[in-house]
Scaffold this motif. Sequence first.
Motif, PDB file in Angstrom:
ATOM      1  N   TRP A 187     -29.589   5.789  17.715  1.00 31.33           N
ATOM      2  CA  TRP A 187     -29.448   6.240  19.095  1.00 31.33           C
ATOM      3  C   TRP A 187     -28.018   6.702  19.331  1.00 31.33           C
ATOM      4  O   TRP A 187     -27.076   6.105  18.832  1.00 31.33           O
ATOM      5  N   LYS A 188     -27.868   7.752  20.128  1.00 32.26           N
ATOM      6  CA  LYS A 188     -26.550   8.257  20.490  1.00 32.26           C
ATOM      7  C   LYS A 188     -26.243   7.910  21.942  1.00 32.26           C
ATOM      8  O   LYS A 188     -27.139   7.906  22.784  1.00 32.26           O
ATOM      9  N   HIS A 189     -24.987   7.638  22.221  1.00 29.09           N
ATOM     10  CA  HIS A 189     -24.565   7.304  23.578  1.00 29.09           C
ATOM     11  C   HIS A 189     -23.286   8.059  23.911  1.00 29.09           C
ATOM     12  O   HIS A 189     -22.370   8.142  23.086  1.00 29.09           O
TER      13      HIS A 189
ATOM     14  N   LEU B 274     -28.247   0.353  27.440  1.00 27.69           N
ATOM     15  CA  LEU B 274     -27.952   0.468  26.022  1.00 27.69           C
ATOM     16  C   LEU B 274     -26.760  -0.419  25.702  1.00 27.69           C
ATOM     17  O   LEU B 274     -25.742  -0.371  26.384  1.00 27.69           O
TER      18      LEU B 274
ATOM     19  N   MET C 210     -26.320  10.589  28.901  1.00 24.72           N
ATOM     20  CA  MET C 210     -25.880   9.223  28.650  1.00 24.72           C
ATOM     21  C   MET C 210     -26.333   8.727  27.281  1.00 24.72           C
ATOM     22  O   MET C 210     -25.533   8.213  26.514  1.00 24.72           O
ATOM     23  N   MET C 211     -27.633   8.857  26.981  1.00 26.70           N
ATOM     24  CA  MET C 211     -28.115   8.401  25.680  1.00 26.70           C
ATOM     25  C   MET C 211     -29.357   9.174  25.271  1.00 26.70           C
ATOM     26  O   MET C 211     -30.062   9.756  26.109  1.00 26.70           O
TER      27      MET C 211
END
Length: 211
Positions: free
Chosen positions: A117-119, A184, A103-104
């Motif tokens: 941050w990556k999602h 997030l 997910m993140m």
Amino acid sequence: KFFLSSNNSPYSGFVFALSEKGSKIAEGVLRKGLKEGKWISYYENGNIEEVRIHDSANLIDGVYITKVTEYHEDGKKRADYSKKPNGDIQGKYVAWWKNGNIMMEGQFGDNIPMGEWKHWDSNGKLMAASQEITLNKHEVKVEEVVQSISYTYLRVIEGSEEYWIATSKKNIEQGQILSYEQGLEMKGYTSRELGQYFESIWFIIHLNGIG
């Protein structure tokens, strides 16, 4: 610390806790009254809810770190991270959807999100980067429910604030009271399934109060 009631001395050895129904909800080892090694907490169904590794030799910048792994109720991983003794999250943080897809992912410094941050959505598609993370507890009332193939979208009220959240597809009804702690925020997000634009929406890992 944990102490013996007989002489008030720090206890060393294996301990466990039971629920009111008699099922085991936690177990671990104490060393001189302090948690040591692996501590496990359980859901009522017997599956593992959380594993914490307490290791005095595990240091980051001279600070004792506890490794934490959380699990969804069906046994799949929910989150993986490390905590300082004061509860602050430190270092890499990874969370997974209930279907097992990531997910993140990002980094924390003293409980503050650092850098990019990556999602990913629940189908594994990488979405826009974000730096807005919440780890605080939120209690919300559901005002509107919109279902799509992959997500459940909820318009909620928290105090005097109204906003949208999304989670993996669930049966949720208008008027329900839910809570969450990890999420997030995505800004300028367009749901292709709904054909709807959200100026801001929070993607939530785990909602409490469903069932």
